[in-house]
Design a protein around this motif. Structure first.
Motif, PDB file in Angstrom:
ATOM      1  N   GLY B 134      52.140  28.488  35.566  1.00 52.43           N
ATOM      2  CA  GLY B 134      51.532  29.856  35.276  1.00 52.43           C
ATOM      3  C   GLY B 134      50.836  30.025  33.791  1.00 52.43           C
ATOM      4  N   PHE B 135      51.462  29.419  32.990  1.00 54.45           N
ATOM      5  CA  PHE B 135      50.874  29.682  31.565  1.00 54.45           C
ATOM      6  C   PHE B 135      49.869  28.580  31.384  1.00 54.45           C
ATOM      7  N   ASP B 139      45.987  29.261  30.317  1.00 52.59           N
ATOM      8  CA  ASP B 139      45.243  28.543  29.311  1.00 52.59           C
ATOM      9  C   ASP B 139      43.590  28.025  29.873  1.00 52.59           C
ATOM     10  N   THR B 140      43.573  27.604  31.105  1.00 52.76           N
ATOM     11  CA  THR B 140      42.294  27.359  31.578  1.00 52.76           C
ATOM     12  C   THR B 140      41.547  28.604  31.978  1.00 52.76           C
ATOM     13  N   GLY B 141      42.015  29.700  31.936  1.00 51.82           N
ATOM     14  CA  GLY B 141      41.060  30.943  31.957  1.00 51.82           C
ATOM     15  C   GLY B 141      41.399  31.724  33.504  1.00 51.82           C
ATOM     16  N   ALA B 142      42.491  31.272  33.948  1.00 55.47           N
ATOM     17  CA  ALA B 142      42.790  32.304  35.001  1.00 55.47           C
ATOM     18  C   ALA B 142      43.849  33.302  34.728  1.00 55.47           C
ATOM     19  N   TRP B 143      43.212  34.313  33.991  1.00 52.03           N
ATOM     20  CA  TRP B 143      44.239  35.151  33.301  1.00 52.03           C
ATOM     21  C   TRP B 143      45.072  35.767  34.404  1.00 52.03           C
ATOM     22  N   GLY B 144      46.532  35.916  33.969  1.00 53.29           N
ATOM     23  CA  GLY B 144      47.244  36.695  35.008  1.00 53.29           C
ATOM     24  C   GLY B 144      47.689  36.184  36.276  1.00 53.29           C
ATOM     25  N   LEU B 205      51.888  28.923  45.644  1.00 52.88           N
ATOM     26  CA  LEU B 205      51.037  28.410  44.514  1.00 52.88           C
ATOM     27  C   LEU B 205      50.180  27.183  44.587  1.00 52.88           C
ATOM     28  N   GLU B 206      50.520  26.246  45.438  1.00 60.16           N
ATOM     29  CA  GLU B 206      49.691  25.201  45.612  1.00 60.16           C
ATOM     30  C   GLU B 206      48.358  25.617  46.116  1.00 60.16           C
ATOM     31  N   ALA B 207      48.596  26.380  47.359  1.00 62.52           N
ATOM     32  CA  ALA B 207      47.295  26.793  48.058  1.00 62.52           C
ATOM     33  C   ALA B 207      46.623  27.610  47.113  1.00 62.52           C
ATOM     34  N   LEU B 208      46.846  28.435  46.185  1.00 62.79           N
ATOM     35  CA  LEU B 208      46.152  29.018  45.200  1.00 62.79           C
ATOM     36  C   LEU B 208      45.400  28.341  44.281  1.00 62.79           C
ATOM     37  N   ILE B 209      46.290  27.203  43.825  1.00 66.32           N
ATOM     38  CA  ILE B 209      45.505  26.632  42.582  1.00 66.32           C
ATOM     39  C   ILE B 209      45.351  24.918  42.430  1.00 66.32           C
ATOM     40  N   THR B 210      46.066  24.336  43.419  1.00 70.90           N
ATOM     41  CA  THR B 210      46.229  23.012  43.324  1.00 70.90           C
ATOM     42  C   THR B 210      44.703  22.215  43.781  1.00 70.90           C
ATOM     43  N   GLY B 211      44.304  22.572  44.607  1.00 64.77           N
ATOM     44  CA  GLY B 211      42.957  21.976  45.082  1.00 64.77           C
ATOM     45  C   GLY B 211      41.670  22.784  44.607  1.00 64.77           C
ATOM     46  N   ASN B 212      42.116  23.737  43.658  1.00 62.71           N
ATOM     47  CA  ASN B 212      40.765  24.412  43.171  1.00 62.71           C
ATOM     48  C   ASN B 212      39.936  23.785  42.105  1.00 62.71           C
ATOM     49  N   GLU B 213      38.574  24.129  42.557  1.00 64.08           N
ATOM     50  CA  GLU B 213      37.633  23.114  42.104  1.00 64.08           C
ATOM     51  C   GLU B 213      37.550  23.310  40.226  1.00 64.08           C
ATOM     52  N   ILE B 214      37.717  24.501  39.968  1.00 62.62           N
ATOM     53  CA  ILE B 214      37.827  24.717  38.563  1.00 62.62           C
ATOM     54  C   ILE B 214      38.780  24.028  37.786  1.00 62.62           C
ATOM     55  N   LEU B 215      40.066  24.244  38.392  1.00 57.23           N
ATOM     56  CA  LEU B 215      41.106  23.521  37.941  1.00 57.23           C
ATOM     57  C   LEU B 215      40.948  22.017  37.841  1.00 57.23           C
ATOM     58  N   LEU B 216      40.626  21.393  38.987  1.00 57.23           N
ATOM     59  CA  LEU B 216      40.239  19.950  38.776  1.00 57.23           C
ATOM     60  C   LEU B 216      39.319  19.573  37.792  1.00 57.23           C
ATOM     61  N   ARG B 280      55.233  18.151  37.894  1.00 56.66           N
ATOM     62  CA  ARG B 280      56.044  19.309  37.855  1.00 56.66           C
ATOM     63  C   ARG B 280      56.026  19.914  39.293  1.00 56.66           C
ATOM     64  N   ILE B 281      55.047  20.171  40.053  1.00 56.09           N
ATOM     65  CA  ILE B 281      55.093  20.953  41.424  1.00 56.09           C
ATOM     66  C   ILE B 281      56.127  19.887  42.270  1.00 56.09           C
ATOM     67  N   LEU B 282      55.898  18.576  42.015  1.00 60.25           N
ATOM     68  CA  LEU B 282      56.552  17.637  42.877  1.00 60.25           C
ATOM     69  C   LEU B 282      57.995  17.730  42.528  1.00 60.25           C
ATOM     70  N   GLU B 283      58.224  17.805  41.197  1.00 67.24           N
ATOM     71  CA  GLU B 283      59.835  18.016  40.746  1.00 67.24           C
ATOM     72  C   GLU B 283      60.366  19.328  41.250  1.00 67.24           C
ATOM     73  N   MET B 284      59.650  20.376  41.340  1.00 65.06           N
ATOM     74  CA  MET B 284      60.195  21.497  41.866  1.00 65.06           C
ATOM     75  C   MET B 284      60.545  21.367  43.358  1.00 65.06           C
TER      76      MET B 284
END
Lengths: 208, 386
Positions: B134-135, B139-144, B205-216, B280-284
């Motif tokens: 989340g943090f 930092d990448t700009g996805a506030w909240g 969480l992964e559906a939200l962010i893992t494949g997200n183009e901006i995150l990549l 970290r996702i895989l560790e979870m």
């Protein structure tokens, strides 16, 4: 000048809503407190938790955490203030626009808490800046922070714009800046701001 | 208050490139009050345009004299202070300290207590890693948004901690030779429910962010930490494994009952920010597996070795207890002179040592990427400054 409460309620029954500038102003301010996003230590995590889903500080209009002190009304001192950080905390407070409020969150911000004996820990932020609400706890629960916010709202409701007890912002004789301590040879200098904090005078029992 | 940069100019030039427009270096002091420095941390950054040329971390804004205080109080007294080291993971901090003291004093921990400790530590890892994601996204700009999801799940785990220990964050739960209070069947049932539902949250969480183009775009090939450098700088934890080094103290030391549990150690390939996030996702997911086994096999029995805490003394000697904390190798080095208080008390804090490599990862990237790289290191200032 507050309106007579009995008259006000009579008028409200007749469908007339009466208010004063002061009431309206305070009502607006108390429901849109913007805190400074200022996390120091452990309590900051509980502050974030209070702003997040379960506790949802947005219900009280205080969810807009601003990173810049120039846009903030409320400083939540969340965590241990070390002697290296204290001058910066006071400088941040100085940069906030009036009217401004301070919540000291947690034992460390109140008195140094469990780390009080440490050589690098400030024994309470209220030695340098005026604190409005203290929350005990290590760390306080998010509910406690919400309670402090409601206490602060009640206090803002009673602020005066005119008269003897008017807000600091409307009092030209009050100073706008608080002296920033500096790191001296051994300790912070001065060790406290005498305008805000004075040590408790020693009481000697009189011999009879 | 801004101190001049005193770092020797080694390894990289401070003059602009020859083909570039002639520019001037700019020194920016970021922090200690900054929304993305995760607490009170300052970086003195030298910029060429937007490119980071030098970076000097300035620490000590949260130096709370942890080690000095611990040397002044008895062995038991510093357990609550270990909570406040890494305030996200109080349970694992307790465990590392108790492990060191148990090694010194030769205390054997009962079976049930070992299981409870593993359950608590893995729950801590779950909440730490989800909040870290989340943090990082903040930092990448996805506030909240991702942070709100992470904290929603964190509250469920904190409820379990509160039911077991009485406190949400500062649990103060482990004791020498066991845990302070046994957990009952209702608690175990509640824990099973949380663990059962946790994979759904990770999927969400992964559906939200893992494949997200901006995150990549923001994380891939950013802040690459080469394998050799990671080993030489004694980086530990998910950061080391993201660089492809198979080193997990749960597997190496097999402390507690980890030798008996079946789990895998996820590794990264590139060692960039994305790998650190995804490890970290895989560790979870592996933690969920460990928790399922531990909650299934937990035996009956005492949850405490019955060590007398009053006037507790430790034989003369020194000991180092270490565990795989959520942030890396958390170790306590203790020297005892046979009295009721430690003679020397040192914390090997993973965040602090992982932070030393920050400059090498940030140089050459944009200033905005430096914040993302810092977020991927996963620091907690309470542990860095101590």
């Amino acid at each position: 000048m507050a309106i007579d409460e009995g008259l006000k309620s009579e008028l409200r029954k007749a469908g007339v809503f009466v208010t004063t500038v002061e009431d309206l102003y305070n009502w607006g301010r108390k429901n849109s407190i913007w805190p400074l996003q200022f996390g120091l230590a452990c309590c900051a995590i509980e502050m974030i938790a209070a702003a997040c889903s379960r506790y949802d500080m947005a219900r009280f209009g205080a969810e807009v955490f601003r990173p810049s002190p120039r846009q903030a009304d409320l400083m939540i001192v969340a965590g241990t203030v070390t002697k290296k950080m204290a001058p910066l905390a006071v400088r941040l407070y100085n940069q906030m626009p009036e009217p401004k409020y301070v919540i000291a969150m947690g034992a460390c911000a109140i008195s140094g808490g469990p780390f009080k004996e440490g050589y690098n820990v400030l024994k309470g932020i209220d030695r340098y800046i005026p604190v409005d609400v203290h929350i005990p706890g290590c760390p306080p629960r998010p509910e406690a922070l919400l309670d402090a916010l409601i206490t602060l709202q009640k206090r803002i409701e009673q602020d005066h714009l005119t008269g003897k007890h008017r807000l600091r912002a409307y009092d030209k004789e009050q100073k706008a800046e608080w002296p920033v301590p500096e790191y001296g040879e051994h300790d912070l200098e001065p060790p406290s701001n005498p305008d805000v904090w004075k040590p408790e005078p020693m009481k000697r029992p009189e011999a009879k | 208050m801004i101190q001049p940069l005193t770092m020797p100019e080694q390894g990289y030039t401070l003059t602009p490139k020859e083909d570039a427009i002639e520019t001037q270096m700019l020194e920016v002091s970021m922090g200690p009050h900054h929304p993305s420095t995760h607490g009170v941390f300052r970086m003195d950054v030298v910029l060429d345009g937007e490119e980071v040329r030098r970076l000097k971390p300035v620490l000590g804004y949260l130096h709370r004299n942890h080690e000095q205080l611990a040397e002044k109080m008895n062995w038991l007294g510093s357990i609550p202070f270990t909570d406040r080291l890494d305030y996200f993971c109080s349970m694992t901090n307790n465990w590392a300290y108790c492990l060191a003291v148990e090694q010194l004093a030769g205390i054997k921990v009962p079976e049930r207590a070992e299981y409870i400790r593993v359950i608590m530590a893995e729950l801590t890892r779950l909440q730490n890693h989800s909040c870290q994601a989340g943090f990082l996204l903040s930092d990448t700009g996805a506030w909240g948004t991702p942070l709100l999801y992470a904290f929603r799940e964190r509250e469920k785990i904190l409820d379990l901690f509160e039911a077991a220990s009485g406190a949400r964050m500062m649990c103060n739960y482990m004791r020498f030779g066991g845990v302070r209070a046994d957990v009952d069947d209702d608690w175990l049932a509640a824990a099973r429910k949380v663990v059962e539902n946790y994979p759904c949250f990770i999927d969400e969480l992964e559906a939200l962010i893992t494949g997200n183009e901006i995150l990549l775009a923001r994380t891939q090939k950013i802040g690459i930490l080469p394998r050799e450098l990671a080993i030489n700088a004694s980086i530990t934890g998910p950061m080391l494994r993201a660089s492809g080094v198979d080193y997990d103290i749960r597997k190496v030391d097999r402390y507690g009952i980890y030798g008996r549990l079946d789990f895998r150690v996820p590794l990264g390939e590139v060692g960039d920010v994305y790998d650190r996030y995804y490890v970290r996702i895989l560790e979870m997911r592996e933690s969920v597996k460990i928790l399922q086994q531990a909650l299934r096999d937990i035996p009956e029995g005492p949850s405490d070795a019955g060590v007398k805490m009053r006037n507790f003394k430790v034989p003369v000697g020194d000991g180092y207890g270490r565990i795989e904390g959520p942030k890396g190798e958390l170790g306590f080095y203790l020297v005892s002179d046979g009295s009721t208080r430690p003679y020397r008390y040192h914390v090997r804090a993973p965040s602090f040592i992982n932070l030393t490599i920050l400059e090498d990862m940030c140089v050459g990237h944009k200033l905005a990427d430096a914040m993302v790289i810092l977020g991927s290191v996963d620091i907690v200032l309470g542990e860095v400054d101590r």
